[in-house]
Design a protein around this motif. Structure first.
Motif, PDB file in Angstrom:
ATOM      1  N   ASP A 180     -46.559  39.762 -64.464  1.00 17.63           N
ATOM      2  CA  ASP A 180     -45.842  39.149 -63.347  1.00 17.63           C
ATOM      3  C   ASP A 180     -46.801  38.379 -62.432  1.00 17.63           C
ATOM      4  OD1 ASP A 180     -43.453  40.148 -64.270  1.00 17.63           O
ATOM      5  OD2 ASP A 180     -43.437  41.882 -62.908  1.00 17.63           O
ATOM      6  N   THR A 232     -47.831  35.099 -64.383  1.00 14.09           N
ATOM      7  CA  THR A 232     -46.766  34.087 -64.403  1.00 14.09           C
ATOM      8  C   THR A 232     -46.497  33.547 -63.004  1.00 14.09           C
ATOM      9  OG1 THR A 232     -45.076  35.809 -64.304  1.00 14.09           O
ATOM     10  CG2 THR A 232     -45.662  34.969 -66.486  1.00 14.09           C
ATOM     11  N   GLY A 233     -46.606  34.387 -61.991  1.00 10.18           N
ATOM     12  CA  GLY A 233     -46.436  33.920 -60.617  1.00 10.18           C
ATOM     13  C   GLY A 233     -47.517  32.930 -60.215  1.00 10.18           C
ATOM     14  N   SER A 261     -46.963  29.039 -59.171  1.00  9.14           N
ATOM     15  CA  SER A 261     -47.489  28.506 -57.907  1.00  9.14           C
ATOM     16  C   SER A 261     -48.328  27.260 -58.137  1.00  9.14           C
ATOM     17  CB  SER A 261     -48.330  29.569 -57.194  1.00  9.14           C
ATOM     18  OG  SER A 261     -47.532  30.660 -56.836  1.00  9.14           O
TER      19      SER A 261
END
Length: 55
Positions: free
Chosen positions: A37, A40-41, A45
């Motif tokens: 997570d 991928t975040g 961004s």
């Protein structure tokens, strides 16, 4: 860092990871999901940042 020390550290980390997965697979899966997570975040961004540069 000397090559033999680097190899030893890699083996120690690998053995620890196998031990952690075998002793607590549910917690290990939760940690991998949390790490995924975060990765991928971060990519999302970066994508938003670069798209805002072109706008």
């Amino acid at each position: 860092m000397p090559p033999k020390l680097k190899t030893l550290l890699i083996w120690v980390v690998a053995i620890f990871l196998v031990y952690a997965i075998v002793t607590s697979p549910d917690r290990a899966a939760d940690l991998v999901k949390a790490l995924w997570d975060v990765i991928t975040g971060a990519f999302a961004s970066f994508g938003r940042f670069f798209s805002s540069l072109t706008a």
